[in-house]
Write a protein that holds these residues in place. Structure first.
Motif, short mmCIF file in Angstrom:
data_model
loop_
_atom_site.label_atom_id
_atom_site.label_comp_id
_atom_site.label_asym_id
_atom_site.label_seq_id
_atom_site.Cartn_x
_atom_site.Cartn_y
_atom_site.Cartn_z
N THR A 44 10.15 24.97 -9.99
CA THR A 44 9.69 24.21 -8.38
C THR A 44 11.00 25.74 -7.47
O THR A 44 10.36 26.04 -6.53
N ASN A 45 12.23 25.81 -7.80
CA ASN A 45 13.07 26.07 -6.98
C ASN A 45 13.06 28.06 -7.34
O ASN A 45 13.86 28.42 -6.60
N ASP A 105 4.54 26.37 -20.51
CA ASP A 105 5.54 27.91 -19.84
C ASP A 105 5.33 28.10 -18.71
O ASP A 105 5.71 27.56 -18.05
N THR A 106 6.29 29.82 -18.59
CA THR A 106 6.71 29.70 -16.65
C THR A 106 5.80 29.47 -16.08
O THR A 106 4.99 28.64 -14.96
N ALA A 107 4.29 30.62 -16.24
CA ALA A 107 2.99 30.79 -15.79
C ALA A 107 2.02 28.91 -15.40
O ALA A 107 1.88 28.90 -14.20
N GLN A 108 2.10 28.57 -16.95
CA GLN A 108 1.60 26.95 -16.61
C GLN A 108 1.72 25.99 -15.77
O GLN A 108 1.96 24.99 -14.72
N SER A 109 3.42 26.26 -15.94
CA SER A 109 4.76 25.09 -15.19
C SER A 109 4.54 25.44 -13.72
O SER A 109 4.20 24.69 -12.83
N GLN A 110 4.06 26.84 -13.43
CA GLN A 110 3.95 27.17 -12.22
C GLN A 110 2.98 26.53 -11.33
O GLN A 110 2.20 26.04 -10.33
N THR A 111 1.38 26.76 -12.00
CA THR A 111 0.14 25.83 -11.61
C THR A 111 0.73 24.33 -11.61
O THR A 111 0.40 23.38 -10.45
N VAL A 113 3.28 22.48 -10.84
CA VAL A 113 4.36 22.22 -9.72
C VAL A 113 3.15 22.56 -8.30
O VAL A 113 3.27 21.82 -7.41
N LYS A 114 2.59 23.59 -8.38
CA LYS A 114 1.21 23.61 -7.18
C LYS A 114 1.03 22.46 -7.21
O LYS A 114 0.11 21.98 -5.87
N ASP A 115 -0.25 22.13 -8.40
CA ASP A 115 -1.50 21.30 -8.45
C ASP A 115 -1.02 19.74 -8.42
O ASP A 115 -1.24 18.93 -7.53
N LEU A 116 0.57 19.31 -8.52
CA LEU A 116 0.62 18.07 -8.74
C LEU A 116 1.83 18.25 -7.43
O LEU A 116 2.91 16.93 -7.30
N LEU A 118 5.07 18.55 -6.66
CA LEU A 118 6.59 18.04 -7.58
C LEU A 118 7.36 19.06 -6.56
O LEU A 118 7.63 19.69 -6.51
N LYS A 119 8.33 17.58 -5.96
CA LYS A 119 9.36 17.92 -5.75
C LYS A 119 10.42 18.04 -6.25
O LYS A 119 11.58 19.17 -6.27
N MET A 120 10.64 17.86 -7.29
CA MET A 120 11.78 17.40 -8.37
C MET A 120 11.67 18.67 -9.11
O MET A 120 10.46 19.50 -9.39
N PRO A 121 13.28 19.21 -9.92
CA PRO A 121 13.00 20.85 -10.55
C PRO A 121 12.02 20.49 -11.43
O PRO A 121 12.32 19.89 -12.72
N LEU A 122 11.01 20.81 -12.07
CA LEU A 122 10.14 21.06 -12.86
C LEU A 122 11.37 22.95 -14.21
O LEU A 122 11.03 23.26 -13.34
N LEU A 123 11.63 22.10 -14.87
CA LEU A 123 12.13 22.97 -16.24
C LEU A 123 11.67 23.07 -17.32
O LEU A 123 10.70 22.55 -18.08
#
Length: 183
Positions: A44-45, A105-111, A113-116, A118-123
């Motif tokens: 997220t950050n 993974d990082t690429a999936q997690s970036q998607t 964060v963007k799609d949802l 997300l305000k909170m940190p997604l680790l």
């Protein structure tokens, strides 16, 4: 954004097969004790988070969640992710941080964060090492969800492990635990 998609590309990966066989959540982390430290990428950050950096300052909710790919969410976890995100301000107002931990993974997690939004940190814990360290269990290709509430000193005050009757701790329950810690 759909809850799930008909696009299963990326689902059958090494992580899926490593987490396919069921392993129950054991709950070996004890209330009243410090939990293991870790460092993970904060998608997220765009940084890194070390759990021990919160000790002495901030209560932390560790929200382990099941996201299979950026297109496939666990139907029991998706509403929980949305509820935590929608109520993030209520947690911050109580001086707490939510660290949502996913095995994408990082690429999936970036998607994600963007799609949802997300305000909170997604680790991102794509190796699932922290899921295993916290013994949350696994089944059908991904670790199981769990929530841990740590007080300002990093002491475990509440834990919720997956069950079909109550897959995730509710937002009101997590907020009430934080309220109890403040008193």
């Amino acid at each position: 954004m759909m809850l799930t998609s008909n696009d299963f590309s990326g689902l059958l990966n090494q992580r899926f097969f490593r987490n396919f066989l069921p392993i129950p959540a054991t709950g070996t982390l004890h209330l009243g004790k410090k939990t293991p430290d870790f460092e993970l990428p904060d998608i997220t950050n765009n940084g890194k988070v070390r759990l021990s950096e919160y000790r002495g300052n901030t209560p932390v909710i560790l929200a382990f969640t099941r996201i299979f790919t950026e297109k496939q969410y666990c139907p029991l976890c998706y509403p929980h992710i949305k509820a935590l995100n929608e109520n993030y301000a209520a947690f911050v107002e109580r001086g707490a941080e939510i660290l949502m931990i996913t095995s994408t993974d990082t690429a999936q997690s970036q998607t994600v964060v963007k799609d949802l939004g997300l305000k909170m940190p997604l680790l991102s814990d794509s190796s699932c090492g922290i899921f295993r360290l916290y013994r949350v269990g696994q089944a059908l290709g991904a670790p199981l969800p769990a929530q841990f509430v740590l007080d300002r000193e990093g002491i475990l005050q509440y834990r919720h492990l997956f069950s079909f009757l109550e897959p995730n701790a509710t937002v009101p329950k997590l907020l009430s635990v934080l309220d109890e810690l403040a008193n």
